[in-house]
Design a protein around this motif. Structure first.
Motif, PDB file in Angstrom:
ATOM      1  N   ASP A 230     -34.786  78.837  28.465  1.00 34.76           N
ATOM      2  CA  ASP A 230     -34.131  77.858  27.580  1.00 34.76           C
ATOM      3  C   ASP A 230     -34.552  76.429  27.950  1.00 34.76           C
ATOM      4  N   ALA A 231     -34.649  76.166  29.259  1.00 32.74           N
ATOM      5  CA  ALA A 231     -35.047  74.826  29.718  1.00 32.74           C
ATOM      6  C   ALA A 231     -36.488  74.523  29.310  1.00 32.74           C
ATOM      7  N   LYS A 232     -37.332  75.544  29.386  1.00 36.18           N
ATOM      8  CA  LYS A 232     -38.747  75.376  29.019  1.00 36.18           C
ATOM      9  C   LYS A 232     -38.883  75.091  27.524  1.00 36.18           C
ATOM     10  N   LYS A 233     -38.098  75.852  26.740  1.00 36.31           N
ATOM     11  CA  LYS A 233     -38.133  75.649  25.291  1.00 36.31           C
ATOM     12  C   LYS A 233     -37.621  74.259  24.927  1.00 36.31           C
ATOM     13  N   ALA A 234     -36.566  73.867  25.647  1.00 37.39           N
ATOM     14  CA  ALA A 234     -35.996  72.536  25.379  1.00 37.39           C
ATOM     15  C   ALA A 234     -37.005  71.447  25.714  1.00 37.39           C
ATOM     16  N   ALA A 235     -37.754  71.652  26.826  1.00 39.03           N
ATOM     17  CA  ALA A 235     -38.763  70.671  27.237  1.00 39.03           C
ATOM     18  C   ALA A 235     -39.895  70.613  26.225  1.00 39.03           C
ATOM     19  N   GLU A 236     -40.321  71.814  25.756  1.00 37.67           N
ATOM     20  CA  GLU A 236     -41.396  71.854  24.765  1.00 37.67           C
ATOM     21  C   GLU A 236     -40.948  71.230  23.444  1.00 37.67           C
ATOM     22  N   GLY A 237     -39.718  71.459  23.067  1.00 40.03           N
ATOM     23  CA  GLY A 237     -39.175  70.873  21.822  1.00 40.03           C
ATOM     24  C   GLY A 237     -39.089  69.360  21.910  1.00 40.03           C
ATOM     25  N   GLY A 238     -38.742  68.846  23.043  1.00 34.91           N
ATOM     26  CA  GLY A 238     -38.626  67.396  23.244  1.00 34.91           C
ATOM     27  C   GLY A 238     -39.991  66.721  23.155  1.00 34.91           C
ATOM     28  N   GLY A 239     -41.024  67.396  23.675  1.00 36.09           N
ATOM     29  CA  GLY A 239     -42.391  66.857  23.633  1.00 36.09           C
ATOM     30  C   GLY A 239     -42.911  66.779  22.218  1.00 36.09           C
ATOM     31  N   GLU A 240     -42.645  67.797  21.430  1.00 40.31           N
ATOM     32  CA  GLU A 240     -43.086  67.827  20.042  1.00 40.31           C
ATOM     33  C   GLU A 240     -42.433  66.702  19.242  1.00 40.31           C
TER      34      GLU A 240
END
Length: 251
Positions: A230-240
């Motif tokens: 979940d943290a990884k997805k959140a980080a990837e979503g924030g970058g996009e």
């Protein structure tokens, strides 16, 4: 004449000498008998109360006795024994279960003696129904060859405790009268059965605890893995989102 008198006196002395010795022997004999009596009395076994079971041990004992087929059978003490007046193969016993009354029991067992502690089924108790081969039957007062019998002595096989059906189940002299026959059998005659069952229960408990601990660890690992994803997805979503914002400014 004087010589004859001296000889007679000597004979009298010789005759008189053994008397005290005989009395001394009798005294010694009495002392030996007294000592023997005391020794027997000292060696006479006394009842030893069974130590109380823990709740866990009670559960183990209950599980062990599940296969037994009886209810209300206890350790009884044979107080007296005499031959049946009308049957050579029967005996009349007085048996107590530790209460205020003594039951008269007629039996054909020749191995029972006064002082024996036996598996005693009083009136109202239940034992295996040998006629039907299944279930139990309630002990009732009966009359055998004209003599009343209020109860019966039981074999280990009749109670489902062992395979010996030829003789009455007896207990150690130290066993308390009135103790449940099943408990007395397991704790005094076959203590290894209780020990094995206790060890088995302990092994099962440890296995269950290990399984629960492994399940908990797996659950925690899964939760940690999910949190990481979940943290990884959140980080990837924030970058996009940040990249899209920069493009909009350039336009």
């Amino acid at each position: 004449d004087d010589d004859e008198e001296e000889e007679e006196e000597e004979e009298e002395k010789v005759v008189e000498k053994p008397k005290p010795a005989a009395k001394e022997k009798e005294k010694k004999k009495d002392k030996k008998e007294d000592k023997k009596g005391k020794a027997v009395q000292e060696e006479a076994p006394t009842e030893k109360p069974l130590p109380p079971l823990t709740p866990e041990e009670q559960k183990v004992l209950k599980d062990v006795l599940k296969k037994s087929v009886f209810q209300g059978v206890v350790v009884g003490l044979v107080k007296s024994l005499e031959k049946h007046p009308k049957a050579n193969d029967l005996y009349i016993l007085k048996v107590t279960d530790g209460g205020f009354t003594e039951a008269q029991v007629v039996t054909n067992n020749k191995l029972v003696e006064v002082g024996h502690k036996v598996a005693f089924a009083p009136v109202g108790s239940e034992v295996a129904d040998e006629e039907l081969g299944v279930g139990t039957t309630t002990i009732k007062p009966v009359k055998l060859k004209g003599v009343n019998s209020a109860g019966m002595l039981c074999s280990g096989k009749l109670l489902g405790l062992n395979d010996d059906g030829d003789k009455v189940l007896t207990f150690p002299p130290t066993c308390p009268v009135g103790t449940d026959a099943g408990e007395a059998f397991i704790r005094l005659i076959k203590p290894e059965v209780l020990s094995e069952a206790r060890e088995k229960a302990e092994a099962a408990r440890i296995k269950a605890e290990e399984a629960a601990a492994a399940k908990k660890a797996q659950k925690e690992a899964n939760a940690a893995k999910k949190a990481e994803e979940d943290a990884k997805k959140a980080a990837e979503g924030g970058g996009e989102a940040e990249g899209k914002g920069k493009k909009g400014k350039k336009g």
